[in-house]
Each structure stands twice: as structure tokens, then as C-alpha cells.
Motif scaffolding. Structure first.
Motif, PDB file in Angstrom:
ATOM      1  N   HIS A  31       0.848  -1.199   0.000  1.00 12.48           N
ATOM      2  CA  HIS A  31       0.000   0.000   0.000  1.00 12.48           C
ATOM      3  C   HIS A  31       0.879   1.243   0.000  1.00 12.48           C
ATOM      4  O   HIS A  31       1.934   1.266   0.642  1.00 12.48           O
ATOM      5  CB  HIS A  31      -0.914   0.031   1.225  1.00 12.48           C
ATOM      6  N   ALA A  32       0.439   2.298  -0.683  1.00 15.71           N
ATOM      7  CA  ALA A  32       1.150   3.582  -0.692  1.00 15.71           C
ATOM      8  C   ALA A  32       0.667   4.399   0.492  1.00 15.71           C
ATOM      9  O   ALA A  32      -0.494   4.836   0.535  1.00 15.71           O
ATOM     10  CB  ALA A  32       0.905   4.319  -2.004  1.00 15.71           C
ATOM     11  N   LEU A  33       1.538   4.605   1.463  1.00 17.97           N
ATOM     12  CA  LEU A  33       1.162   5.321   2.687  1.00 17.97           C
ATOM     13  C   LEU A  33       1.270   6.831   2.479  1.00 17.97           C
ATOM     14  O   LEU A  33       2.050   7.317   1.661  1.00 17.97           O
ATOM     15  CB  LEU A  33       2.077   4.900   3.839  1.00 17.97           C
ATOM     16  N   ARG A  34       0.519   7.557   3.263  1.00 21.04           N
ATOM     17  CA  ARG A  34       0.553   9.022   3.204  1.00 21.04           C
ATOM     18  C   ARG A  34       1.593   9.524   4.214  1.00 21.04           C
ATOM     19  O   ARG A  34       1.268  10.025   5.280  1.00 21.04           O
ATOM     20  CB  ARG A  34      -0.825   9.595   3.505  1.00 21.04           C
ATOM     21  N   THR A  35       2.854   9.351   3.871  1.00 20.25           N
ATOM     22  CA  THR A  35       3.952   9.732   4.767  1.00 20.25           C
ATOM     23  C   THR A  35       4.930  10.636   4.026  1.00 20.25           C
ATOM     24  O   THR A  35       4.872  10.784   2.816  1.00 20.25           O
ATOM     25  CB  THR A  35       4.702   8.485   5.272  1.00 20.25           C
ATOM     26  N   ASP A  36       5.846  11.222   4.784  1.00 21.08           N
ATOM     27  CA  ASP A  36       6.895  12.060   4.219  1.00 21.08           C
ATOM     28  C   ASP A  36       8.236  11.597   4.779  1.00 21.08           C
ATOM     29  O   ASP A  36       8.471  11.716   5.977  1.00 21.08           O
ATOM     30  CB  ASP A  36       6.667  13.529   4.574  1.00 21.08           C
ATOM     31  N   PRO A  37       9.154  11.043   3.955  1.00 20.36           N
ATOM     32  CA  PRO A  37       9.008  10.858   2.504  1.00 20.36           C
ATOM     33  C   PRO A  37       8.016   9.752   2.192  1.00 20.36           C
ATOM     34  O   PRO A  37       7.725   8.912   3.055  1.00 20.36           O
ATOM     35  CB  PRO A  37      10.422  10.471   2.068  1.00 20.36           C
ATOM     36  N   PRO A  38       7.488   9.725   0.967  1.00 21.73           N
ATOM     37  CA  PRO A  38       6.543   8.670   0.604  1.00 21.73           C
ATOM     38  C   PRO A  38       7.163   7.291   0.774  1.00 21.73           C
ATOM     39  O   PRO A  38       8.332   7.080   0.457  1.00 21.73           O
ATOM     40  CB  PRO A  38       6.239   8.968  -0.877  1.00 21.73           C
ATOM     41  N   LYS A  39       6.410   6.365   1.286  1.00 26.88           N
ATOM     42  CA  LYS A  39       6.880   4.992   1.419  1.00 26.88           C
ATOM     43  C   LYS A  39       5.687   4.054   1.409  1.00 26.88           C
ATOM     44  O   LYS A  39       4.553   4.457   1.675  1.00 26.88           O
ATOM     45  CB  LYS A  39       7.720   4.808   2.677  1.00 26.88           C
ATOM     46  N   PRO A  40       5.942   2.785   1.114  1.00 22.08           N
ATOM     47  CA  PRO A  40       4.854   1.815   1.083  1.00 22.08           C
ATOM     48  C   PRO A  40       4.722   1.076   2.405  1.00 22.08           C
ATOM     49  O   PRO A  40       5.643   1.057   3.229  1.00 22.08           O
ATOM     50  CB  PRO A  40       5.296   0.856  -0.025  1.00 22.08           C
TER      51      PRO A  40
ATOM     52  N   PRO B  10       4.155   4.288  11.153  1.00 19.67           N
ATOM     53  CA  PRO B  10       3.519   3.000  11.470  1.00 19.67           C
ATOM     54  C   PRO B  10       4.349   1.781  11.066  1.00 19.67           C
ATOM     55  O   PRO B  10       3.816   0.681  10.983  1.00 19.67           O
ATOM     56  CB  PRO B  10       2.244   3.061  10.630  1.00 19.67           C
ATOM     57  N   MET B  11       5.650   1.985  10.805  1.00 25.38           N
ATOM     58  CA  MET B  11       6.472   0.874  10.357  1.00 25.38           C
ATOM     59  C   MET B  11       6.834  -0.020  11.534  1.00 25.38           C
ATOM     60  O   MET B  11       7.025   0.442  12.664  1.00 25.38           O
ATOM     61  CB  MET B  11       7.746   1.389   9.681  1.00 25.38           C
TER      62      MET B  11
ATOM     63  N   GLU C 265       1.834  -1.371  10.339  1.00 23.92           N
ATOM     64  CA  GLU C 265       0.670  -1.548  11.209  1.00 23.92           C
ATOM     65  C   GLU C 265      -0.599  -1.450  10.363  1.00 23.92           C
ATOM     66  O   GLU C 265      -0.746  -0.541   9.546  1.00 23.92           O
ATOM     67  CB  GLU C 265       0.658  -0.472  12.288  1.00 23.92           C
ATOM     68  N   PRO C 266      -1.534  -2.370  10.537  1.00 27.87           N
ATOM     69  CA  PRO C 266      -2.757  -2.352   9.712  1.00 27.87           C
ATOM     70  C   PRO C 266      -3.539  -1.046   9.813  1.00 27.87           C
ATOM     71  O   PRO C 266      -4.190  -0.636   8.853  1.00 27.87           O
ATOM     72  CB  PRO C 266      -3.557  -3.527  10.274  1.00 27.87           C
ATOM     73  N   SER C 267      -3.442  -0.367  10.966  1.00 27.72           N
ATOM     74  CA  SER C 267      -4.204   0.869  11.139  1.00 27.72           C
ATOM     75  C   SER C 267      -3.789   1.955  10.157  1.00 27.72           C
ATOM     76  O   SER C 267      -4.549   2.881   9.883  1.00 27.72           O
ATOM     77  CB  SER C 267      -4.054   1.383  12.569  1.00 27.72           C
ATOM     78  N   ALA C 268      -2.568   1.843   9.616  1.00 28.92           N
ATOM     79  CA  ALA C 268      -2.071   2.867   8.698  1.00 28.92           C
ATOM     80  C   ALA C 268      -2.626   2.704   7.291  1.00 28.92           C
ATOM     81  O   ALA C 268      -2.379   3.547   6.425  1.00 28.92           O
ATOM     82  CB  ALA C 268      -0.548   2.823   8.655  1.00 28.92           C
TER      83      ALA C 268
ATOM     84  N   VAL D  92      -5.724   2.761   6.303  1.00 24.87           N
ATOM     85  CA  VAL D  92      -6.952   3.506   6.023  1.00 24.87           C
ATOM     86  C   VAL D  92      -6.648   4.594   4.998  1.00 24.87           C
ATOM     87  O   VAL D  92      -5.719   5.399   5.175  1.00 24.87           O
ATOM     88  CB  VAL D  92      -7.519   4.130   7.323  1.00 24.87           C
ATOM     89  N   ASP D  93      -7.372   4.609   3.909  1.00 22.76           N
ATOM     90  CA  ASP D  93      -7.198   5.581   2.817  1.00 22.76           C
ATOM     91  C   ASP D  93      -5.877   5.419   2.070  1.00 22.76           C
ATOM     92  O   ASP D  93      -5.518   6.286   1.264  1.00 22.76           O
ATOM     93  CB  ASP D  93      -7.312   7.022   3.333  1.00 22.76           C
ATOM     94  N   ALA D  94      -5.127   4.350   2.330  1.00 21.94           N
ATOM     95  CA  ALA D  94      -3.879   4.115   1.597  1.00 21.94           C
ATOM     96  C   ALA D  94      -4.187   3.324   0.324  1.00 21.94           C
ATOM     97  O   ALA D  94      -4.919   2.320   0.359  1.00 21.94           O
ATOM     98  CB  ALA D  94      -2.887   3.359   2.461  1.00 21.94           C
ATOM     99  N   GLU D  95      -3.621   3.759  -0.796  1.00 22.71           N
ATOM    100  CA  GLU D  95      -3.877   3.096  -2.075  1.00 22.71           C
ATOM    101  C   GLU D  95      -3.215   1.718  -2.114  1.00 22.71           C
ATOM    102  O   GLU D  95      -2.046   1.571  -1.770  1.00 22.71           O
ATOM    103  CB  GLU D  95      -3.328   3.949  -3.217  1.00 22.71           C
ATOM    104  N   ASP D  96      -3.957   0.714  -2.520  1.00 24.54           N
ATOM    105  CA  ASP D  96      -3.402  -0.629  -2.692  1.00 24.54           C
ATOM    106  C   ASP D  96      -2.649  -0.659  -4.027  1.00 24.54           C
ATOM    107  O   ASP D  96      -3.233  -0.471  -5.089  1.00 24.54           O
ATOM    108  CB  ASP D  96      -4.527  -1.670  -2.698  1.00 24.54           C
ATOM    109  N   ILE D  97      -1.351  -0.877  -3.947  1.00 19.34           N
ATOM    110  CA  ILE D  97      -0.506  -0.839  -5.160  1.00 19.34           C
ATOM    111  C   ILE D  97       0.114  -2.212  -5.436  1.00 19.34           C
ATOM    112  O   ILE D  97       1.122  -2.319  -6.135  1.00 19.34           O
ATOM    113  CB  ILE D  97       0.592   0.237  -5.043  1.00 19.34           C
ATOM    114  N   THR D  98      -0.482  -3.251  -4.891  1.00 20.02           N
ATOM    115  CA  THR D  98       0.057  -4.603  -5.045  1.00 20.02           C
ATOM    116  C   THR D  98       0.251  -4.977  -6.509  1.00 20.02           C
ATOM    117  O   THR D  98       1.231  -5.653  -6.867  1.00 20.02           O
ATOM    118  CB  THR D  98      -0.882  -5.611  -4.367  1.00 20.02           C
ATOM    119  N   ALA D  99      -0.651  -4.531  -7.357  1.00 17.50           N
ATOM    120  CA  ALA D  99      -0.610  -4.934  -8.768  1.00 17.50           C
ATOM    121  C   ALA D  99       0.673  -4.494  -9.472  1.00 17.50           C
ATOM    122  O   ALA D  99       1.063  -5.078 -10.488  1.00 17.50           O
ATOM    123  CB  ALA D  99      -1.826  -4.367  -9.500  1.00 17.50           C
TER     124      ALA D  99
END
Length: 547
Positions: free
Chosen positions: A462-471, A505-506, A525-528, A530-537
Motif C-alpha cells: 500500500h502507498a502510505l501518506r507519509t513524508d518521505p513517501p513509502k509503502p 507505522p512501520m 501496522e494495519p491501522s495505517a 486507512v485511505d492508503a492506495e493498494d498498489i500490489t498490482a
């Protein structure tokens, strides 16, 4: 973006970031390297087996690479090879990709890395200190994380001293296992092509592809633990402050791992080491390039390193009777040395007696160089194999040891060397990947890249809403897929440092890999989610960023 292409672009970004132009004699045009990267990935995608696909290779400037001048560290000597040297061709056939040719002590004459018109190559960890030579640029390219593998040569220790000074692995194979065709000779009867890597595993894998001559069966080994020869406490001579203690710690480590220690007299090794430059054997260096050096000096000597030119020209007038006398003496010393090693699997030594500064070498170029070869110079004279590996630090700088054994014990030496570095691994899937913003954190902890692979097909990304961006990597069982990861090897203390600095949440947990093993790795952490884009594909973070 393809995996190999991403690695190539990360390497070029790293070249710019480290700003060490003295590493290179020549870099291939980026567009040519990128085109080759795309072609390699296409071949892999089509099902072709390329064991070294995506491994980036640097080649010492006295080894032929088609399309690039071979200079041996002397611009006036340069020639355009029609084909790769066989050893380069073998690695490329296995999927390795050449970045460029690297700087060296001119004509591979030296252990310091400063004897070059292309500039002195500074140490990877302290630019005030030498990098070690003659394979200086190759070692530093690997140590700074630019190349995965690098070719060097080793006549007197040039594939081992730079490894020790820069905290990487250097394999010096048995003479004759790896072809020296397409290599500008230093001493043709003693030269070996060597390989540098950040891990022993990578170096062994590369060497397996480099070998062009069959080995010979080894004598049956008596059962039992590894038997390691070590010199008496007063047998090493003067070492830099802290180096004796670091060596003793390495001896304790192999002993604690179950090896049996044997004390031997080091005198035949050190006496033979002194003969390599002080005796008649240096005449072979004149045979290799003496006529060129003479002609160049007559025309003004532009581009010649004065120390190298002096060593080679002084060898011109060594009489034949001295060579025969030295050959007889060497034979007697070799017999004593092999007798001392008769019941040992390997001899464990510091790779060098110390790590001088650039200023110290400039003040005494011949004396400093002679001291550096105390433990390495005799190896090829005695027809032995060797491997140099990291063994801790002294005052924050790498300390290295080497294991030496009879010819064709290359695999055995690598196995024994494994006793010195207990394996600690961590899998990363996002911002800690090579070329990504947090990768320098791994490098600062002493981490080295072991391999690029994928997880078992049980994860989602999942693409998390963090800075810097991370999955965020999460275990999903049967609803998961295989995700690209890098596996990094680092000291045990480094793993603790990584965990201490890990922000929510790592989390750090067990990550199952495609080969069935599990290693610590970054999870989320699963709680992170929420609203994170699933980028598994996309199959991985780099592919998502390049979407």
C-alpha cells in the motif's frame, strides 16, 4: 520502469552524489548502458536464465572492455581492444552490465592507489586516507554502493588490500583458474584477475562465472573442525594502533565458531614477501611494459607516474644469475611455508599492517608501499589462493583479514571466511531500497546489499501518506502476491540501530521470501492502511513510482 534500468539510474545518481571522479578512467555513455539494461530485462522476461542479471560491474582499467580504451593507468599507453577480455565476456554473458573502467596504480604497480595521472583514489570511508591499490577505483566503486561487482588484478595484494581498506570482500583465486587474456600484465607469471563485492556470497557467485580453467581434486581432508593457522603473538611485526587487538578479536571469533588453532612461524611468508620488489622478480615488470616506459621517458615521460617509472626502469639491469639465485631461495621458502600449513585448512592474517594517509604515502612512497605488502606479497609467489573479508573496525575505519590456503582451496577458504561474519539480514520494500531517500540510513549502519528478490506470494503493498513517501507491506495470506524486495546484510548492532530509529507505522517483523526462507523486514501496522492506495498490482515500490 524495469528493475535493471532502475538500478542503472540509481548507480548514475550515486556517481553524481558521491562526487569521486578519480574512481573512473572512463564511463560508458548512460544511454548505451540504459539500452543494455532494457535488453537484459527483456531477455529475463522472455525466460532466459541470466544468473547475474542486473548486477552492475566496474572493470579495472588494465582489463579489456570492448568499446573502451584500455589504458593501464597511462593515457599514452591506451589502445582500443577489439573484444572484451574473456573474464569480462563471461560475466556479461551471465547478465552483468558494465558501467565503466576504473582507476588504478599505473601498470598495476603499487598497493597504494595514488600512482595515477587520473588522480589519487581516496578511501571510501575517510578521504584523507588511501584507498589501497592497485585496484583502487574498482574497490571504491563497490564500497560506495555504485557497482555490485568489480574486477581487479592481484600480483602483490591488489585484490585484497583495497578490499580491507574499504570494508568489502576481495577474492584472489588460484592462479590459472581465471583467464588473464586481455589483461595488461604486471608480472605475467604471477598475475590473477580478482573480484570485489560487498558480500562473500556475491563474490563467490561472480567467481563461479569467471572461472575458465578446471580446478584439480583436493587431497582428502581429515574429518573434524576447520584448522586455522595463526602466527605467534610476536610474529606479525609492527601494526597500526588497534590493529593487533582487532586481529586477535578475529582469531577469537573463528575459535568461538569451532575452529582449531595452529601456531606457525610466519618468517618464510614475510621473507618471500620482501623478495617481490626487492629481489629479481621485479624484472618481469620490465618485460611487460619496459620498452614502452623507456620510449616514453626518452620523449619526456608525459603521463608516466615517476615512482612507477623508476621501479620499472631499475628492473631493466637485473642480472640473470640473480634471478636464478632468488628462484632457488624462493623454492626453499615455499617448501617451509607449505610444510607449516600442512595440517591447516587456512592461514589467518591481517590483510595489511596498517592504513596510511595520503600524506604519509606522499612522504615515503616506496617505504609505505613495501609495508603494505608484508602479508600479501608472498601469496602468488607461493602459488596460494586467498580471500580478504571485513573483520570489524578500528577507530571507525574498516579492518580486514585474509585467509590463505594452498592452490585450488578457493571454496574451502570462502567457507572458513564465513566464520567471521555472522549473517544478519533485513528485507526492505520501499524508501530504504537502493537509490531511495532512506537508503543512506542503511549504508550508515554498515549494511551491504545481498540480493534483490521477491517475497513469497502472501503480501499486499500500500502507498502510505507519509513524508518521505513509502509503502506499507502487510501479510495477506492467500489474498497476497509476490512483492519486490532487497535483502541487506548488516552487523547485528546495526539491526538494533535500525529498529531504534523506526517511525510508526512501520514495524520490524519476519518476512517470508520467494526461496522459502524468512528474514527480518519492514512491515506496516494495519491501522495505517486507512485511505492508503493498494498498489500490489505493480509488484513493487519502484514499479509504482515509475507508473
Amino acid at each position: 520502469m524495469s528493475t535493471t534500468l532502475a538500478r542503472v539510474r540509481a548507480a548514475h545518481a550515486r556517481i553524481e552524489a558521491v562526487d569521486r571522479p578519480e574512481i573512473w578512467i572512463g564511463l560508458r555513455p548512460p544511454e548505451a548502458v540504459e539500452a543494455e539494461a532494457r535488453a537484459l530485462d527483456a531477455r529475463v522476461a522472455a525466460g532466459e536464465h541470466l544468473p547475474l542479471a542486473g548486477r552492475l560491474l566496474a572493470v579495472k582499467g588494465n582489463i579489456d572492455v570492448a568499446g573502451m580504451p584500455t589504458t593501464a593507468g597511462c593515457p599514452a599507453y591506451a589502445y582500443e581492444p577489439e573484444a572484451d577480455a574473456p573474464v569480462v565476456a563471461r560475466l556479461r554473458a551471465a547478465g552483468a552490465l558494465v558501467l565503466g573502467t576504473t582507476n588504478l596504480d599505473q601498470f598495476a604497480t603499487g598497493l597504494v592507489g595514488t600512482r595515477s595521472p587520473y588522480g589519487a583514489v581516496r578511501g571510501a570511508h575517510d578521504p584523507r586516507r588511501i584507498s589501497g591499490g592497485s585496484s583502487s577505483g574498482s574497490a571504491v566503486a563497490v564500497a560506495l554502493g555504485i557497482a555490485d561487482l568489480a574486477l581487479g588484478t592481484d600480483t602483490a595484494g591488489s585484490g585484497r588490500v583495497p578490499a580491507a581498506f574499504n570494508g568489502i570482500v576481495g577474492l584472489k583465486p588460484t592462479r590459472g583458474l581465471v583467464s588473464t587474456l586481455g589483461v595488461v600484465p604486471a608480472c605475467a607469471s604471477l598475475d590473477c584477475v580478482t573480484v570485489f563485492a560487498r558480500t562473500l556470497r556475491e563474490a563467490e557467485q561472480a567467481l563461479a562465472h569467471m572461472v575458465s580453467a578446471p580446478g584439480r581434486p583436493l587431497p582428502a581432508r581429515a574429518p573434524g573442525p576447520w584448522r586455522i593457522a595463526v602466527p605467534a603473538p610476536d610474529g606479525l611485526g609492527e601494526l597500526d594502533p588497534g590493529w593487533a587487538e582487532a586481529y586477535e578479536a578475529a582469531v577469537r571469533q573463528v575459535s568461538a565458531a569451532g575452529a582449531e588453532l595452529r601456531t606457525i612461524d610466519l618468517a618464510p611468508f614475510t621473507e618471500a614477501a620482501a623478495m617481490l620488489y626487492e629481489g629479481a622478480f621485479v624484472a618481469e615488470r620490465y618485460t611487460a611494459v619496459g620498452s614502452f616506459v623507456d620510449k616514453s621517458l626518452a620523449e619526456g615521460g608525459e603521463g608516466l607516474d615517476p615512482t612507477v617509472a623508476d621501479i620499472i626502469t631499475r628492473a631493466r639491469d637485473i642480472p640473470a644469475h640473480r634471478l636464478h639465485a632468488d628462484t632457488d631461495r624462493l623454492g626453499a621458502l615455499r617448501a617451509r611455508a607449505l610444510a607449516a600449513l600442512a595440517d591447516a585448512d587456512a592461514l589467518l592474517l591481517p590483510t595489511a599492517p596498517g592504513h596510511p594517509t595520503l600524506a604519509e604515502v606522499a612522504a615515503d612512497p616506496l617505504g609505505a608501499n613495501a609495508r603494505l605488502g608484508r602479508f600479501t606479497n608472498s601469496t602468488n609467489l607461493f602459488d596460494l589462493a586467498a580471500v580478504a573479508v571485513p573483520a570489524g573496525e578500528v577507530n571507525g575505519l574498516p579492518f580486514g583479514v585474509m585467509l590463505i590456503g594452498p592452490a585450488f582451496t578457493d571454496e574451502r577458504l570462502a567457507a572458513v571466511a564465513g566464520l567471521l561474519r555472522p549473517d544478519t539480514y533485513v528485507a526492505v520494500a520501499g524508501a530504504h531500497l537502493t537509490g531511495q531517500p532512506l537508503n543512506p540510513h542503511l549504508l550508515a549502519l554498515g549494511a551491504v546489499l545481498d540480493r534483490t528478490t521477491t517475497t513469497a506470494p502472501v503480501y499486499r503493498l500500500h502507498a502510505l501518506r507519509t513524508d518521505p513517501p513509502k509503502p506499507g507491506l502487510v501479510h495477506a495470506g492467500g489474498d497476497g502476491s509476490a512483492i519486490e524486495v532487497e535483502v541487506w546484510r548488516l552487523p547485528a548492532a546495526g539491526l538494533g540501530g535500525l529498529l531504534a530509529g523506526l517511525p510508526r507505522p512501520m514495524t520490524l517483523g519476519s518476512v517470508a521470501l520467494a526461496d522459502g526462507c524468512s528474514v527480518p523486514g519492514f512491515l506496516c501496522e494495519p491501522s495505517a492502511l486507512v485511505d492508503a492506495e493498494d498498489i500490489t498490482a505493480y509488484g513493487g515500490w519502484r514499479a509504482y513510482l515509475a507508473r
